[in-house]
Design a protein around this motif. Structure first.
Motif, PDB file in Angstrom:
ATOM      1  N   CYS A 330       0.818  -1.206   0.000  1.00 13.26           N
ATOM      2  CA  CYS A 330       0.000   0.000   0.000  1.00 13.26           C
ATOM      3  C   CYS A 330       0.849   1.251   0.000  1.00 13.26           C
ATOM      4  O   CYS A 330       2.063   1.208   0.197  1.00 13.26           O
ATOM      5  CB  CYS A 330      -0.950   0.009   1.202  1.00 13.26           C
ATOM      6  N   SER A 331       0.176   2.400  -0.192  1.00 18.12           N
ATOM      7  CA  SER A 331       0.842   3.692  -0.283  1.00 18.12           C
ATOM      8  C   SER A 331      -0.190   4.783  -0.042  1.00 18.12           C
ATOM      9  O   SER A 331      -1.398   4.553  -0.136  1.00 18.12           O
ATOM     10  CB  SER A 331       1.457   3.854  -1.682  1.00 18.12           C
ATOM     11  N   THR A 332       0.299   6.012   0.231  1.00 18.39           N
ATOM     12  CA  THR A 332      -0.586   7.178   0.276  1.00 18.39           C
ATOM     13  C   THR A 332      -0.763   7.801  -1.101  1.00 18.39           C
ATOM     14  O   THR A 332      -1.552   8.725  -1.261  1.00 18.39           O
ATOM     15  CB  THR A 332      -0.032   8.252   1.229  1.00 18.39           C
ATOM     16  N   GLY A 333      -0.020   7.338  -2.096  1.00 15.79           N
ATOM     17  CA  GLY A 333      -0.182   7.865  -3.450  1.00 15.79           C
ATOM     18  C   GLY A 333       0.487   9.209  -3.641  1.00 15.79           C
ATOM     19  O   GLY A 333       1.502   9.526  -3.018  1.00 15.79           O
ATOM     20  N   TYR A 334      -0.091  10.034  -4.502  1.00 22.38           N
ATOM     21  CA  TYR A 334       0.522  11.303  -4.877  1.00 22.38           C
ATOM     22  C   TYR A 334       0.580  12.275  -3.697  1.00 22.38           C
ATOM     23  O   TYR A 334      -0.408  12.433  -2.977  1.00 22.38           O
ATOM     24  CB  TYR A 334      -0.260  11.953  -6.023  1.00 22.38           C
ATOM     25  N   PRO A 335       1.720  12.949  -3.520  1.00 23.03           N
ATOM     26  CA  PRO A 335       1.826  13.896  -2.404  1.00 23.03           C
ATOM     27  C   PRO A 335       1.067  15.186  -2.618  1.00 23.03           C
ATOM     28  O   PRO A 335       0.695  15.869  -1.661  1.00 23.03           O
ATOM     29  CB  PRO A 335       3.331  14.160  -2.310  1.00 23.03           C
ATOM     30  N   HIS A 336       0.857  15.568  -3.903  1.00 25.44           N
ATOM     31  CA  HIS A 336       0.095  16.781  -4.215  1.00 25.44           C
ATOM     32  C   HIS A 336      -0.399  16.714  -5.652  1.00 25.44           C
ATOM     33  O   HIS A 336       0.123  15.938  -6.462  1.00 25.44           O
ATOM     34  CB  HIS A 336       0.917  18.056  -3.983  1.00 25.44           C
ATOM     35  N   PRO A 337      -1.398  17.516  -6.012  1.00 25.40           N
ATOM     36  CA  PRO A 337      -1.895  17.514  -7.391  1.00 25.40           C
ATOM     37  C   PRO A 337      -0.819  17.977  -8.366  1.00 25.40           C
ATOM     38  O   PRO A 337       0.140  18.662  -7.985  1.00 25.40           O
ATOM     39  CB  PRO A 337      -3.059  18.511  -7.352  1.00 25.40           C
ATOM     40  N   LEU A 338      -1.002  17.637  -9.628  1.00 23.84           N
ATOM     41  CA  LEU A 338       0.023  17.921 -10.634  1.00 23.84           C
ATOM     42  C   LEU A 338       0.377  19.398 -10.719  1.00 23.84           C
ATOM     43  O   LEU A 338       1.542  19.750 -10.910  1.00 23.84           O
ATOM     44  CB  LEU A 338      -0.437  17.432 -12.010  1.00 23.84           C
ATOM     45  N   TYR A 339      -0.600  20.276 -10.596  1.00 21.82           N
ATOM     46  CA  TYR A 339      -0.308  21.700 -10.792  1.00 21.82           C
ATOM     47  C   TYR A 339       0.593  22.254  -9.693  1.00 21.82           C
ATOM     48  O   TYR A 339       1.156  23.334  -9.844  1.00 21.82           O
ATOM     49  CB  TYR A 339      -1.596  22.526 -10.898  1.00 21.82           C
TER      50      TYR A 339
END
Length: 413
Positions: A330-339
């Motif tokens: 598992c993971s928390t995924g992306y740390p922030h949106p792309l922009y």
């Protein structure tokens, strides 16, 4: 199932004892690649028809007329954009909750990514937000079937047709998934897939585009092959393409892997449905919606929302660390949106056609920001090929963490 009180993170026994290898292969895969190696005919397109055979098989699997392989899923998006006729300075609508290539390929063709927020229940593009973002410069929409969950394609296609926009489905996560009985990637003008090592169908690297439009197919095939056109001489170049071809070895490996994809997709979908049943019973855990019209989810990621208030205030980062220690990939995924990536904040575009007025510093997509900052927890696709008992163990791992973190502390006296 034993309900221990010591977390694996603190030295206790793991709730999940199974390991989940990826990629999966057997001797038939090894033999298929070995035969190509022994033949000495490794290249493409002058060294055999394994690539064409895979393209035809994948197109048939998706229900499209045409398919064009290429070196990776980023290039497949670029080929699609170029073939769809975008011009420098045009705008392309993309989600902010996705891998960087969905937006960076738009920059590579000298166009402007316009970030549109996601639906809070599915993490896919919100059709209502799409409509509000369209301007006279908008030329295309790239809906991402995130985690293998179908976007609301009826709404998106309606918006696109009313506004004369091309739709390029980013199906990098969506091999084998369906929307109303149609394979994802076959609904828009072009569908783009990745065969990178984590993907549900993989050859380590690689990509493919599928379409029912013959003119788009011919252009993408030309761009993939240094601008050559079928029926002309080898050193005749008609379009500004590059050599984006895959090898015969990748093609035969993909053909072998494709034979397993349907069975694996059904298993992931079945496990996802069961895990939803289990996790909805746990306070503070909310699985993402499968979408009202989605038929089959291929769960490249299984995503749920985490509420720390139901876990004694345990931060999401600490929760995921403990869940991983229990044996759940598992993971928390992306740390922030792309922009919010430095690429966009610092405007490191290296493109001549992006207007100076383009500024991402004030862009705000609250749902995507909340997903990145607070909510999302990902379970990886290879874990979704486990057994029903494994899904039960995933749920027990979460319940175990909850029991430990909210149990009363010792009395001090």
């Amino acid at each position: 199932m034993e309900k221990t009180t010591t977390l694996a993170f603190d030295g206790g026994k793991k709730a999940v004892q199974t390991t989940f290898p990826w990629p999966l292969f057997d001797e038939t895969d090894v033999q298929a690649v070995a035969e190509i190696v022994r033949s000495g005919r490794w290249g493409n397109p002058d060294c055999g028809d394994s690539v064409e055979a895979f393209e035809q098989a994948f197109a048939a699997y998706c229900g499209t007329k045409y398919a064009v392989t290429c070196v990776n899923g980023s290039v497949s998006l670029r080929l699609a954009l170029m073939a769809c006729g975008v011009r420098p300075g045009d705008e392309v609508i993309v989600p902010p909750y996705t891998f960087i290539a969905t937006a960076s390929t738009v920059l590579e063709v000298n166009c402007v990514p316009v970030f549109v927020d996601i639906d809070p229940d599915t993490y896919n593009l919100d059709p209502k937000a799409i409509e509000a973002a369209i301007t006279e410069r908008t030329r295309a929409i790239i809906p991402v079937h995130f985690a293998g969950l179908a976007c609301d394609m009826d709404a998106i296609m309606d918006i696109a047709r009313r506004n004369n926009l091309k739709v390029i489905e980013d199906a990098a996560h969506a091999h084998g998934a369906e929307y109303k009985g149609r394979k994802l990637g076959s609904i828009g003008d072009v569908g783009s897939f990745s065969f990178q090592s984590s993907k549900n169908l993989t050859s380590g690297e690689g990509g493919i585009v599928v379409t029912n439009d013959e003119s788009l197919y011919r252009m993408m095939a030309s761009l993939r092959n240094v601008g050559r056109m079928e029926g002309h001489q080898w050193y005749d170049h008609f379009n500004p393409g590059c050599n984006y071809r895959i090898t015969q070895m990748q093609a035969v490996l993909l053909s072998q892997q494709l034979k397993r994809l349907e069975e694996q997709t059904i298993l992931r979908n079945t496990n996802g449905l069961y895990l939803n049943e289990l996790l909805t019973k746990i306070d503070g855990i909310t699985p993402l919606s499968r979408g009202s019209e989605e038929n089959r989810h291929c769960y490249h990621l299984y995503i749920f929302k985490y509420d720390p208030s139901a876990f004694g205030g345990l931060s999401r980062q600490d929760f995921v660390a403990r869940l991983a220690a229990e044996g759940v990939p598992c993971s928390t995924g992306y740390p922030h949106p792309l922009y919010k990536q430095p690429l966009f904040q610092n405007k490191n575009f290296m493109c001549y056609a992006i207007p100076e007025s383009v500024d991402y510093s004030a862009v705000s997509c609250p749902v995507a920001e909340r997903a990145c900052r607070d909510e999302a927890v990902w379970i990886f696709q290879h874990a979704m090929l486990g057994s029903r008992e494994d899904m039960q163990a995933f749920a027990e791992a979460i319940r175990k963490i909850q029991r430990v973190v909210i149990q009363p502390g010792p009395t001090v006296g």
